[in-house]
Scaffold this active site. Structure first.
Site, mmCIF file in Angstrom:
data_model
loop_
_atom_site.group_PDB
_atom_site.id
_atom_site.type_symbol
_atom_site.label_atom_id
_atom_site.label_comp_id
_atom_site.label_asym_id
_atom_site.label_seq_id
_atom_site.Cartn_x
_atom_site.Cartn_y
_atom_site.Cartn_z
ATOM 1 C CG HIS A 76 -57.701 -30.049 100.286
ATOM 2 N ND1 HIS A 76 -56.826 -29.794 101.407
ATOM 3 C CD2 HIS A 76 -57.115 -28.632 99.357
ATOM 4 C CE1 HIS A 76 -55.401 -30.141 100.273
ATOM 5 N NE2 HIS A 76 -55.331 -29.108 99.344
ATOM 6 C CG ASP B 201 -56.657 -31.801 104.003
ATOM 7 O OD1 ASP B 201 -58.228 -32.185 103.551
ATOM 8 O OD2 ASP B 201 -56.773 -31.006 103.416
ATOM 9 C CB SER C 9 -53.471 -30.434 97.978
ATOM 10 O OG SER C 9 -52.922 -29.177 98.226
#
Length: 394
Positions: A134, A164, A237
């Site tokens: 993402h 992811d 992230s």
């Protein structure tokens, strides 16, 4: 005799007087007794000093600086730029019309540049970087800021929406590589540190513990998250989750924020799972997983049955039409106990097992249907990127 008794009485009075005098001196001049003992060589030996431990598997530690110094150079900042098309809207002045129709176009659509912040970890001396999908999804241009200040342009080697994860490639020399080993034993209660680029502040370290392992956030996915209370924020992230020795144990991926009335709940992809994705993407550019074509739940056990709550096996909750399980004859409410040569412990274990199977291979599945045993051969298919709409979540 009287002379001896008088002498003892005199000595006793003298001793009492001396003790009283010493008590008064100690009140008026604290520490004077210790100084006198030192002067006459009567001081007590100093207590042994036990050196503090500086890390290790079980002992306390005064600092995690060595662990951070070992891991931080392999953590990079990622800046993903993409072009976004937007349409200006004119709002109705009438509240009813605004509620019914929303806005109306107020001119031609326009494009603008948008930048996503994230982190990544160098996992290969050839320049491969692990991050979250993402972070770089739909990006036109990806720039990577290295620990030593160098900037490198990155290209996407491949991505896996299921976990992811994404793999980037940069062209640079003398790259510091993260230290990690397969099958790292992470346990609830272990100290962990998250390293990343929160809010664009550059490298930041936060500390917590492993709150749980084997977490799943989707009923149909083979995901296997590490849950941690180490602070993970926007920009973290794709960054590193390391242990107290500086070994990479996971890739930080998401958090449940205060908007959900949650605090201290973050998730990382364990390196065992990430390494499998990394190897497949480097080899083929994509990830292939096996699929039985069914969804599972825990075996229900009545409270008064006398059986343990965590009964062995899984119950089939749904069979996808046209999938391998449906073709083999597996039905909803079947209890699956064994796949191939392995016993089935719970739904999460079965999902991970089927994902590891090669599409096109055949596996024996055994269980119970209405209390009667059955054996079926199931031909494994490739797990679809998007599951059919008939999943339990719908």
């Amino acid at each position: 005799m009287k002379h001896a008794a008088g002498l003892l009485a005199f000595i006793a009075r003298f001793a009492i007087l001396g003790l009283a005098l010493a008590f008064v001196v100690s009140l008026l001049w604290p520490g004077s007794g210790e100084r006198l003992r030192e002067r006459f060589g009567l001081a007590a030996p100093a207590p042994a000093v036990v050196p503090a431990t500086t890390g290790g598997a079980t002992g306390p530690t005064l600092s995690y600086a060595d662990a951070v110094a070992r891991a931080a150079p392999s953590v990079v900042n990622i800046y993903a730029n993409k072009t976004v098309t937007e349409q200006a809207l004119r709002m109705y002045t009438d509240p009813l019309l605004q509620r019914l129709f929303g806005g109306m176009p107020a001119g031609p659509a326009y494009k603008r540049r948008e930048q996503s912040l994230g982190s990544g970890v160098i996992v290969n001396a050839d320049g491969y970087v692990l991050t979250n999908n993402h972070v770089i999804a739909n990006a036109d241009d990806i720039q990577v800021l290295l620990y030593d200040g160098r900037v490198a342009k990155a290209r996407v080697v491949g991505a896996d929406q299921e976990t992811d994860l994404a793999v980037l490639k940069i062209d640079a020399g003398n790259l510091p590589v993260a230290h990690f080993q397969p099958h790292t034993n992470v346990r609830a209660g272990d100290v962990v540190l998250a390293i990343g680029n929160p809010f664009g502040l550059n490298q930041t370290v936060t500390m917590g513990i492993v709150s749980a392992i084997g977490r799943q956030l989707s009923s149909s996915s083979p995901e296997d998250f590490i849950q941690t209370d180490a602070a993970i924020n926007l920009g973290n992230s794709g960054g590193a989750l390391i242990d107290a020795k500086g070994n990479l144990v996971g890739i930080n991926t998401l958090l449940i924020g205060k908007a959900a009335n949650a605090e201290g709940i973050g998730f990382a992809i364990p390196m065992d799972s990430a390494k499998k994705v990394l190897d497949q993407i480097i080899d083929t550019g994509h990830v292939v997983r096996g699929w039985l074509g069914a969804d599972y739940a825990f075996v229900p056990v009545a409270a008064d049955s006398g059986l343990p709550a965590a009964a062995r096996g899984v119950q089939v909750s749904e069979v996808y039409p046209g999938g391998p399980a449906a073709a083999a004859g597996i039905q909803p409410h079947d209890i699956l106990l064994r796949i191939g040569d392995d016993d089935i412990a719970d739904p999460a274990e079965l999902r991970r097992h089927e994902a590891s199977l090669k599409p096109g291979s055949t596996v024996d599945v055994s269980g119970l249907r209405n209390g009667a045993p059955f054996h079926l051969n199931v031909t494994i298919a490739q797990r679809p990127a998007t599951l059919p709409d008939s999943s339990l979540d719908g």
